[in-house]
Design a protein around this motif. Structure first.
Motif, PDB file in Angstrom:
ATOM      1  N   LEU A 124      45.678-132.334  -8.908  1.00  0.00           N
ATOM      2  CA  LEU A 124      44.663-131.299  -8.758  1.00  0.00           C
ATOM      3  C   LEU A 124      44.963-130.055  -9.596  1.00  0.00           C
ATOM      4  O   LEU A 124      44.231-129.055  -9.539  1.00  0.00           O
ATOM      5  CB  LEU A 124      44.499-130.907  -7.284  1.00  0.00           C
ATOM      6  N   TRP A 125      46.018-130.100 -10.414  1.00  0.00           N
ATOM      7  CA  TRP A 125      46.264-128.990 -11.330  1.00  0.00           C
ATOM      8  C   TRP A 125      45.080-128.816 -12.264  1.00  0.00           C
ATOM      9  O   TRP A 125      44.775-127.679 -12.696  1.00  0.00           O
ATOM     10  CB  TRP A 125      47.552-129.188 -12.134  1.00  0.00           C
ATOM     11  N   TYR A 126      44.390-129.911 -12.554  1.00  0.00           N
ATOM     12  CA  TYR A 126      43.190-129.820 -13.403  1.00  0.00           C
ATOM     13  C   TYR A 126      42.126-128.953 -12.746  1.00  0.00           C
ATOM     14  O   TYR A 126      41.531-128.075 -13.396  1.00  0.00           O
ATOM     15  CB  TYR A 126      42.639-131.225 -13.678  1.00  0.00           C
ATOM     16  N   LEU A 129      40.839-128.368   0.330  1.00  0.00           N
ATOM     17  CA  LEU A 129      40.814-129.401   1.354  1.00  0.00           C
ATOM     18  C   LEU A 129      41.759-130.549   1.022  1.00  0.00           C
ATOM     19  O   LEU A 129      42.511-131.014   1.889  1.00  0.00           O
ATOM     20  CB  LEU A 129      39.390-129.935   1.539  1.00  0.00           C
ATOM     21  N   TRP A 130      41.755-131.014  -0.220  1.00  0.00           N
ATOM     22  CA  TRP A 130      42.577-132.171  -0.567  1.00  0.00           C
ATOM     23  C   TRP A 130      44.062-131.837  -0.646  1.00  0.00           C
ATOM     24  O   TRP A 130      44.901-132.696  -0.415  1.00  0.00           O
ATOM     25  CB  TRP A 130      42.080-132.818  -1.849  1.00  0.00           C
ATOM     26  N   ASN A 131      44.389-130.607  -0.953  1.00  0.00           N
ATOM     27  CA  ASN A 131      45.790-130.195  -0.841  1.00  0.00           C
ATOM     28  C   ASN A 131      46.211-130.128   0.619  1.00  0.00           C
ATOM     29  O   ASN A 131      47.306-130.560   0.985  1.00  0.00           O
ATOM     30  CB  ASN A 131      46.009-128.843  -1.523  1.00  0.00           C
ATOM     31  N   LEU A 132      45.342-129.588   1.470  1.00  0.00           N
ATOM     32  CA  LEU A 132      45.636-129.515   2.898  1.00  0.00           C
ATOM     33  C   LEU A 132      45.713-130.906   3.519  1.00  0.00           C
ATOM     34  O   LEU A 132      46.544-131.168   4.398  1.00  0.00           O
ATOM     35  CB  LEU A 132      44.576-128.673   3.613  1.00  0.00           C
ATOM     36  N   ILE A 133      44.851-131.826   3.060  1.00  0.00           N
ATOM     37  CA  ILE A 133      44.874-133.198   3.563  1.00  0.00           C
ATOM     38  C   ILE A 133      46.227-133.845   3.278  1.00  0.00           C
ATOM     39  O   ILE A 133      46.806-134.523   4.141  1.00  0.00           O
ATOM     40  CB  ILE A 133      43.726-134.023   2.944  1.00  0.00           C
ATOM     41  N   TYR A 140      52.032-120.600  -1.330  1.00  0.00           N
ATOM     42  CA  TYR A 140      51.518-120.404  -2.687  1.00  0.00           C
ATOM     43  C   TYR A 140      51.839-121.603  -3.573  1.00  0.00           C
ATOM     44  O   TYR A 140      50.979-122.106  -4.302  1.00  0.00           O
ATOM     45  CB  TYR A 140      52.123-119.135  -3.290  1.00  0.00           C
ATOM     46  N   ASN A 141      53.085-122.078  -3.525  1.00  0.00           N
ATOM     47  CA  ASN A 141      53.466-123.228  -4.346  1.00  0.00           C
ATOM     48  C   ASN A 141      52.711-124.486  -3.929  1.00  0.00           C
ATOM     49  O   ASN A 141      52.266-125.264  -4.776  1.00  0.00           O
ATOM     50  CB  ASN A 141      54.968-123.477  -4.249  1.00  0.00           C
ATOM     51  N   LEU A 142      52.592-124.694  -2.615  1.00  0.00           N
ATOM     52  CA  LEU A 142      51.939-125.902  -2.122  1.00  0.00           C
ATOM     53  C   LEU A 142      50.466-125.949  -2.507  1.00  0.00           C
ATOM     54  O   LEU A 142      49.940-127.015  -2.844  1.00  0.00           O
ATOM     55  CB  LEU A 142      52.079-125.993  -0.600  1.00  0.00           C
ATOM     56  N   LEU A 143      49.804-124.806  -2.453  1.00  0.00           N
ATOM     57  CA  LEU A 143      48.362-124.780  -2.676  1.00  0.00           C
ATOM     58  C   LEU A 143      47.961-124.336  -4.077  1.00  0.00           C
ATOM     59  O   LEU A 143      46.803-124.526  -4.470  1.00  0.00           O
ATOM     60  CB  LEU A 143      47.695-123.858  -1.648  1.00  0.00           C
ATOM     61  N   TRP A 144      48.903-123.784  -4.833  1.00  0.00           N
ATOM     62  CA  TRP A 144      48.518-123.294  -6.164  1.00  0.00           C
ATOM     63  C   TRP A 144      49.573-123.569  -7.233  1.00  0.00           C
ATOM     64  O   TRP A 144      49.286-124.182  -8.260  1.00  0.00           O
ATOM     65  CB  TRP A 144      48.227-121.793  -6.112  1.00  0.00           C
ATOM     66  N   GLY A 145      50.777-123.123  -7.007  1.00  0.00           N
ATOM     67  CA  GLY A 145      51.796-123.230  -8.047  1.00  0.00           C
ATOM     68  C   GLY A 145      52.115-124.649  -8.468  1.00  0.00           C
ATOM     69  O   GLY A 145      52.266-124.938  -9.657  1.00  0.00           O
ATOM     70  N   MET A 146      52.242-125.585  -7.493  1.00  0.00           N
ATOM     71  CA  MET A 146      52.576-126.957  -7.864  1.00  0.00           C
ATOM     72  C   MET A 146      51.345-127.704  -8.408  1.00  0.00           C
ATOM     73  O   MET A 146      51.453-128.155  -9.556  1.00  0.00           O
ATOM     74  CB  MET A 146      53.204-127.680  -6.664  1.00  0.00           C
ATOM     75  N   PRO A 147      50.258-127.931  -7.725  1.00  0.00           N
ATOM     76  CA  PRO A 147      50.086-127.896  -6.268  1.00  0.00           C
ATOM     77  C   PRO A 147      50.679-129.169  -5.650  1.00  0.00           C
ATOM     78  O   PRO A 147      51.101-130.069  -6.375  1.00  0.00           O
ATOM     79  CB  PRO A 147      48.562-127.873  -6.102  1.00  0.00           C
ATOM     80  N   ALA A 161      60.950-132.184   3.102  1.00  0.00           N
ATOM     81  CA  ALA A 161      61.536-131.113   2.303  1.00  0.00           C
ATOM     82  C   ALA A 161      60.505-130.512   1.346  1.00  0.00           C
ATOM     83  O   ALA A 161      60.540-129.309   1.056  1.00  0.00           O
ATOM     84  CB  ALA A 161      62.737-131.634   1.516  1.00  0.00           C
ATOM     85  N   ALA A 162      59.583-131.352   0.867  1.00  0.00           N
ATOM     86  CA  ALA A 162      58.536-130.870  -0.035  1.00  0.00           C
ATOM     87  C   ALA A 162      57.691-129.797   0.629  1.00  0.00           C
ATOM     88  O   ALA A 162      57.163-128.903  -0.043  1.00  0.00           O
ATOM     89  CB  ALA A 162      57.652-132.033  -0.479  1.00  0.00           C
ATOM     90  N   LEU A 163      57.576-129.877   1.941  1.00  0.00           N
ATOM     91  CA  LEU A 163      56.795-128.878   2.676  1.00  0.00           C
ATOM     92  C   LEU A 163      57.611-127.654   3.038  1.00  0.00           C
ATOM     93  O   LEU A 163      57.196-126.518   2.817  1.00  0.00           O
ATOM     94  CB  LEU A 163      56.209-129.498   3.948  1.00  0.00           C
ATOM     95  N   VAL A 164      58.800-127.863   3.611  1.00  0.00           N
ATOM     96  CA  VAL A 164      59.566-126.738   4.152  1.00  0.00           C
ATOM     97  C   VAL A 164      60.264-125.922   3.071  1.00  0.00           C
ATOM     98  O   VAL A 164      60.591-124.746   3.298  1.00  0.00           O
ATOM     99  CB  VAL A 164      60.603-127.230   5.187  1.00  0.00           C
TER     100      VAL A 164
END
Length: 373
Positions: free
Chosen positions: A156-158, A104-108, A144-151, A136-139
């Motif tokens: 929230l990597w913790y 949710l907080w990544n999507l927010i 996968y990178n936006l929600l997991w790899g980066m995130p 540019a950070a989005l496109v």
């Protein structure tokens, strides 16, 4: 009896640490990811660099490491004897307390970036370059990178790593059951030789500190008892290592000394809060603020701290090192204040939504002799 009393003390200590540790998380984000060299002088800019680097890139490392340690410890309090039902129950619980808030907080933040880009472009606000960089950070990144790899909400990597540590908790259980202290030594070798897995969710930091917490719990080792009689020496050693880490900023040796400082500093910090907890007034204030910690952690990077930093940077006072140093401490407090305000508003108008966003972390802890009430 001594172990049981130490466990009750440790519960109170951990609850008192939650809010101050979040302050360290926020202040860590006051500087860039780069670790510049520091210069010892009375020049205001050098003093600002020394203080900010000592705290943000060294002392603040204790925050997330302590959270991994605590998480491993309390998860494995339930795993003294392996039970598949307990494991399944913990996985189910983590969906509510970790996975859903994480997503949710990544999507927010993704939605916030999208809305900001279009609103600012429409009204001609802000810097076009900064606005384009946000988009540019989005496109330029995959889902996968936006929600997991980066995130995208990078603190929230913790949570991402903690999800993975929970999934592989049977591995820790088996290692410490059969190898015992030797299993812990293997993790220590992996950590102190500065290995990096480069696999999102399985950082050496997560594996080591979660593993240490798991080992302590599985073999009934309490950090307060382990450090009994050497508290002063631990504090002194931690202070010396912190200074050395700061002086080695930007060198190839920095990470090695930092990895030595953090475990020692974490145990020293636990002992500091054990002393603080003897002051009832301070203990109750920290207990009252503790439930806001998770919300501050997940929300502060949704533009709040960056806009406050930008606002302070535009002030004339920020042209001097003293002005930067003042802002370095004030901006995190303002950021935390804004987050607490948002938390309070949400709690009043929609406690159910706040409960979802925080994974149910809304209860208030009150410490009394004999444990939690």
């Amino acid at each position: 009896m001594e172990y049981q009393q130490a466990e009750k003390r440790l519960s109170g200590v951990i609850e008192s640490m939650r809010f101050p540790l979040i302050y360290l998380v926020v202040i860590a984000h006051m500087v860039s990811f780069e670790t510049p060299r520091v210069t010892l002088s009375w020049d205001s800019q050098d003093i600002y660099t020394f203080v900010s680097e000592m705290i943000s890139h060294n002392l603040a490392k204790l925050s997330v490491r302590c959270y991994f340690l605590i998480s491993g410890y309390y998860l494995f309090k339930r795993f003294v004897e392996w039970n598949n039902d307990v494991y399944a129950g913990q996985l189910k619980k983590k969906i509510r307390t970790l996975l859903i808030p994480y997503l949710l907080w990544n999507l927010i933040l993704i939605v916030a970036i999208y809305v900001k880009y279009h609103l600012f472009a429409y009204f001609g606000l802000g810097s076009p370059a900064n606005n384009a960089a946000d988009r540019a950070a989005l496109v330029e990144n995959s889902g996968y990178n936006l929600l997991w790899g980066m995130p995208i909400n990078f603190p929230l990597w913790y949570m991402r790593d903690l999800i993975c540590m929970t999934l592989i908790s049977p591995f820790f259980y088996l290692v410490f059951k059969y190898l015992r202290i030797y299993g812990l030594l293997l993790l220590a070798v992996f950590y102190f030789t500065v290995h990096h897995t480069d696999i999102p969710g399985f950082s050496s930091t997560a594996v080591f500190f979660f593993g240490v917490g798991a080992y302590f719990a599985q073999h009934q080792k309490n950090p307060l008892l382990l450090s009994e009689g050497i508290k002063s020496q631990l504090l002194l050693l931690a202070a010396v290592l912190l200074l050395i880490c700061t002086l080695l900023n930007g060198t190839v040796y920095h990470e090695y000394v930092l990895r030595l400082f953090v475990p020692i500093g974490a145990v020293a910090l636990i002992n500091i809060f054990d002393i603080i907890n003897k002051k009832e007034g301070v203990r109750n204030v920290l207990a009252k603020l503790a439930p806001t910690s998770f919300f501050i952690y997940v929300a502060h990077e949704v533009y709040i701290i960056n806009w406050l930093k930008g606002g302070w940077a535009s002030l004339a006072i920020n042209t001097s090192g003293w002005g930067k140093l003042l802002g370095y401490f004030i901006v995190p407090l303002l950021c935390i204040g804004v987050c607490i305000g948002l938390y309070s508003i949400l709690k009043k108008i929609s406690p159910a939504l706040l409960g979802i966003l925080t994974g149910g972390r809304m209860s208030r802890f009150v410490y009394k002799e004999g444990g939690k009430r």
